[in-house]
Design an enzyme around this catalytic site. Sequence first.
Site, PDB file in Angstrom:
ATOM      1  N   ASP A  60     -10.291  -6.495   7.039  1.00  0.00           N
ATOM      2  CA  ASP A  60      -9.337  -5.510   6.532  1.00  0.00           C
ATOM      3  C   ASP A  60      -9.886  -4.848   5.273  1.00  0.00           C
ATOM      4  O   ASP A  60      -9.920  -3.618   5.187  1.00  0.00           O
ATOM      5  CB  ASP A  60      -7.977  -6.152   6.270  1.00  0.00           C
ATOM      6  CG  ASP A  60      -6.968  -5.144   5.746  1.00  0.00           C
ATOM      7  OD1 ASP A  60      -6.404  -4.387   6.554  1.00  0.00           O
ATOM      8  OD2 ASP A  60      -6.768  -5.095   4.513  1.00  0.00           O
ATOM      9  N   SER A  92      11.694   1.279   7.398  1.00  0.00           N
ATOM     10  CA  SER A  92      11.280  -0.123   7.413  1.00  0.00           C
ATOM     11  C   SER A  92      12.492  -1.001   7.667  1.00  0.00           C
ATOM     12  O   SER A  92      13.541  -0.782   7.067  1.00  0.00           O
ATOM     13  CB  SER A  92      10.643  -0.523   6.080  1.00  0.00           C
ATOM     14  OG  SER A  92      10.383  -1.923   6.060  1.00  0.00           O
ATOM     15  N   LYS A  94      -5.668   2.880   7.489  1.00  0.00           N
ATOM     16  CA  LYS A  94      -6.794   2.163   8.083  1.00  0.00           C
ATOM     17  C   LYS A  94      -6.417   0.710   8.364  1.00  0.00           C
ATOM     18  O   LYS A  94      -5.587   0.138   7.642  1.00  0.00           O
ATOM     19  CB  LYS A  94      -8.035   2.260   7.184  1.00  0.00           C
ATOM     20  CG  LYS A  94      -7.865   1.622   5.794  1.00  0.00           C
ATOM     21  CD  LYS A  94      -8.210   0.152   5.816  1.00  0.00           C
ATOM     22  CE  LYS A  94      -7.871  -0.523   4.515  1.00  0.00           C
ATOM     23  NZ  LYS A  94      -8.030  -1.994   4.572  1.00  0.00           N
ATOM     24  N   ILE A 135       0.828  -1.205   0.000  1.00  0.00           N
ATOM     25  CA  ILE A 135       0.000   0.000   0.000  1.00  0.00           C
ATOM     26  C   ILE A 135       0.863   1.256   0.000  1.00  0.00           C
ATOM     27  O   ILE A 135       0.524   2.259  -0.627  1.00  0.00           O
ATOM     28  CB  ILE A 135      -0.983  -0.003   1.190  1.00  0.00           C
ATOM     29  CG1 ILE A 135      -2.106   1.003   0.964  1.00  0.00           C
ATOM     30  CG2 ILE A 135      -0.282   0.272   2.504  1.00  0.00           C
ATOM     31  CD1 ILE A 135      -3.065   0.612  -0.118  1.00  0.00           C
TER      32      ILE A 135
END
Length: 308
Positions: A169, A36, A91, A14
Site C-alpha cells: 500500500d 460513509s 490509489k 486520507i
Amino acid sequence: MEPTRIALVGMGKIARDQHLPAIAGDAGFSLAATVSPHDRGIDGIPHLDSLDDLLANGPAVDAVALCTPPQVRYDLATLALKRGIHVFLEKPPGATLAEVDVLQERARKTGSTLFAAWHSRFAAGVAPARAWLADRHVSKVEIVWREDVRVWHPGQAWIWEPGGLGVFDPGINALSIATHILPRPFFLRSGTLELPANRAAPIAAQLLFCDAAGAPITMDLDWRQTGPQSWDITIETDAGTCKLTRGGSVLTLPSGTEHSEDREYAGLYARFATLIRTGRSDVDTGPLKLVADAFLRARRETAEAFVE
C-alpha cells in the site's frame, strides 16, 4: 464556469487529511456531499450512508472521489459511471488489474472521466527528477520505503486482507514514482515477501527488478520501522546521483538540494479538473502491474504474527 460538484466517498484518514483540504482549495470543485456508513461527515455538508442512497436521494453530483478500501471500489465506480459521473480513484485504482480494465471501457462508453490518482507523482521533487533523468544513462537504482504500520494505518484491518496489498500500500507509491521518472521500463526478476503468520498480506518485501537495459533496481519495503521513517529513491547515473527523499518531496542532484511545499493532492485535483474539462481519462496501471508481478513471482516466507 460552474465548479464540478463532487462527493467524497469514504471518510477515513486520507479523505480527511488530504482530500477535504484539496477540494476546499480548488475553485474548480465544490463539495456536494460525503458518503460513509462509519462516519458522520462534516458540518454543513449533506452526508449519506451509501453511494446508492446518494444517487437516489442525495444532492446532484458531477463527480465522485472514491477513498474506500480498494476491494469495494469496482462496484462503486461502476454505479457512478453508469450515471455518467466522473470518477477519481484513490490509489491503488482497484483490487485487480482486470477490473480496472473493465472500468476504463465503461468510462469510454459513457464519456465519463476516469482518473487513477497516483499522488506521489505530484510530490515536489518528482517532475524535476523526471526531467533531469530523461537523457541520462541509469546504472543502478535503490528504493528504500520503510515505515511504521501502527502509525500510518492504525486499525485498518482491510489492508491485511487479499486486495489490501499489505506493505505494498505504501510501496506502490514508490513504484508510481519510479515508473514515472526512470527513462526505461523495468520488470521483476526475483523477490521475497514476508507474511505474518496471522495475516494474508505481506509486512515486508525485498525485490530485485531490472530495466530494459539490464540496470538493477532493488526495493526494500518494511512496515516494522520505528523512529525516523524512510521513503527514499537513489538513482546512479552517468552524470552523478539523483536522490528523492521524504516520499519525493526533496530532490538532491549533483548541483544541490531542492525543497518545495507539499502540494500532492492539490496537484491531483488540478489534474482531475483538466481531464474533466477536456473529456479525457488517465488510468495508468503500471505500478499495480509490478505489485501483481511481485505476488506472482516472489517467494513467500512466514514472519512473526502481527498484533496491533
